[in-house]
Write an enzyme that holds these catalytic residues in place. Structure first.
Site: not given
Ligand SMILES: NC(=O)c1ccc[n+]([C@@H]2O[C@H](COP(=O)([O-])OP(=O)(O)OC[C@H]3O[C@@H](n4cnc5c(N)ncnc54)[C@H](OP(=O)(O)O)[C@@H]3O)[C@@H](O)[C@H]2O)c1
Length: 327
Positions: A144, A157
Site C-alpha cells: 500500500s 493497518y
Molecule cells: N482498496 C484499497 O484502496 C487498497 C489500498 C492499498 C492497499 N490495498 C491492499 O490490497 C489488498 C486487497 O484489498 P482489497 O481492497 O481488495 O480489499 P477487499 O475487497 O476487502 O478484499 C480483501 C480480501 O482479503 C480476504 N481476507 C480477509 N481476511 C482474510 C483471512 N483471514 N483469510 C483469508 N482471506 C482473507 C477477503 O476474503 P474473505 O472475506 O472471503 O476471506 C478478500 O478476498 C490488501 O492487502 C490491501 O491492504 C488496498
C-alpha cells in the site's frame, strides 16, 4: 530480469474473493496463468472460478483463512497436487479497522497484524520449499502507499503494511541469486469493497483517502510484475510517484494535510454501524472486484496533479534559492 512467459505458469492468489485479488486473478488468467484462488468465502471463489473457466482459463478453488497455518499449507499442497508446481504467490488478503489508536480493540490490532503481515509470511514460507526445489518462483506482495506513508484512523493497518514491506525487502536480499524473486506493489486508494468490509468505530461509513483509482490499475500492475519480477512498483502518478517525491522534498506538506483533514477525508456522509466488519468472519454478499466508492473522475485527478506538481516545483525552487542565499 528477463521478461517471463506467463502462459502455463501457476499462481496462487490470496484474498481472491473480492477487490484487488479478484481482478488480479482475472487478469493473470487472461495472461494464460493457471490459478489457485483462496479466501474464506467459498461461494465468491466459485463464482470467480466459473467466470475464468468460461473464458477458457484453469482455476482451482481452495477456501482457507490466512491466519490458520493448516489452511495455508493445504492451499499450497492442493495447488501443487493439481498443477504439479507453483510459480507465483500473490500475497494479497488484507483487512483494516477504522478508529483512534487508543480506542481500537486490542484484538483488532492483533488480527490486522496477523492477516496482513503474518498471513503474507505464512504463505511465503509454505511456497518456499517448492520454489527452492524448482530453482525459481516469485512472491508478489500487494502493499500500500501506507507501506511508506501514514494516515490517521489506520494506525494498526499502517503498522502492518510498513512491517510487511520491511520483511519483503529483507527476503528479497536473502534470495538474491537463487532464481526466486520478490516484488511489491504500492497500491493507491482503489474502488474495492475494502471500505464496505472494514470495521469502524466511527458512525460514518469509511472511504479511501482521495483520489481513488479503478482497481484494474492495480491488477494490470500485478500482471506487469509477474512478467518482470523483482521490483517495487508504483502503479500511478498522483497518489504514487508524486506523493513519494513530496514526502522526500517537503514531508511537512502531507503531514499538515492529513493531520488536519485526514479524519474527515476518510468518512462519507452515509451513517454506518459496523464494529466487527470482516475481521473475524467474512461479510456475506459483498464480493466482486468493485465496491461502493467510485473512482475519482480523471479531470479532477489531472487538476490535482497539476496543482501538486506546481507546489513541488515551488518547493524545489525555494530550496535551491535558499541554499544559494546561504552560500
Ligand atoms: N482498496 C484499497 O484502496 C487498497 C489500498 C492499498 C492497499 N490495498 C491492499 O490490497 C489488498 C486487497 O484489498 P482489497 O481492497 O481488495 O480489499 P477487499 O475487497 O476487502 O478484499 C480483501 C480480501 O482479503 C480476504 N481476507 C480477509 N481476511 C482474510 C483471512 N483471514 N483469510 C483469508 N482471506 C482473507 C477477503 O476474503 P474473505 O472475506 O472471503 O476471506 C478478500 O478476498 C490488501 O492487502 C490491501 O491492504 C488496498
Amino acid at each position: 530480469m528477463r521478461r517471463q512467459e506467463l502462459r502455463g505458469q501457476v499462481a496462487i492468489v490470496t484474498g481472491a474473493s473480492s477487490g484487488v485479488g479478484w481482478q488480479a486473478a482475472r487478469r493473470l488468467a487472461e495472461a494464460g496463468m493457471k490459478l489457485c484462488v483462496t479466501a474464506r468465502t467459498a461461494e465468491a471463489l466459485e463464482w470467480l472460478a466459473n467466470e475464468i473457466r468460461q473464458r477458457g482459463g484453469e482455476c482451482l478453488v481452495v477456501p482457507g483463512d490466512v491466519t490458520v497455518q493448516e489452511d495455508v499449507e493445504r492451499v499450497v499442497a492442493e495447488c501443487v497436487a493439481r498443477f504439479g508446481r507453483v510459480d507465483m504467490l500473490v500475497n494479497n488478503a488484507g483487512v483494516q479497522s477504522y478508529g483512534a489508536f487508543d480506542a481500537l480493540p486490542w484484538e483488532h490490532i492483533t488480527r490486522i497484524l496477523d492477516v496482513n503481515c503474518l498471513g503474507f509470511m505464512r504463505f511465503a514460507r509454505a511456497v518456499m520449499p517448492h520454489f527452492r526445489r524448482q530453482g525459481s518462483g516469485h512472491v508478489l506482495n500487494v502493499q500500500s502507499m501506507l507501506s511508506k506513508g501514514a494516515a490517521p484512523l489506520l494506525s494498526a493497518y499502517t503498522a502492518s503494511k510498513h512491517a510487511t514491506l520491511g520483511w519483503a525487502k529483507s527476503l528479497q536480499l536473502e534470495l538474491s541469486g537463487t532464481g526466486i524473486s520478490v516484488s511489491n506493489i504500492l497500491v493507491p486508494s482503489v474502488d474495492t469493497n475494502m471500505f464496505a468490509h472494514a470495521p469502524t468505530l466511527l458512525s460514518r461509513a469509511p472511504q479511501p483517502v482521495p483520489p481513488t483509482y479503478d482497481v484494474d490499475v492495480v491488477a494490470r500492475s500485478i500482471v506487469a510484475a509477474a512478467r518482470r519480477p523483482g521490483k517495487t512498483r508504483v502503479p500511478v502518478f498522483l497518489q504514487g510517484w508524486l506523493i513519494l517525491a513530496m514526502d522526500t522534498l517537503a514531508p511537512w506538506a502531507g503531514d499538515w494535510v492529513l493531520g488536519r483533514f485526514g479524519v474527515r477525508m476518510q468518512q462519507r456522509e452515509t451513517s454506518v454501524h459496523r464494529p466487527e466488519g470482516n475481521l473475524f468472519k467474512p461479510m456475506a454478499g459483498t464480493f466482486g472486484p468493485r465496491g461502493p466508492v467510485p473512482p475519482t473522475p480523471g479531470w479532477l485527478r489531472y487538476s490535482a496533479t497539476a496543482g501538486l506538481a506546481v507546489l513541488a516545483g515551488g518547493v524545489v525552487l525555494g530550496m535551491a534559492g535558499l541554499s544559494r542565499a546561504v552560500r
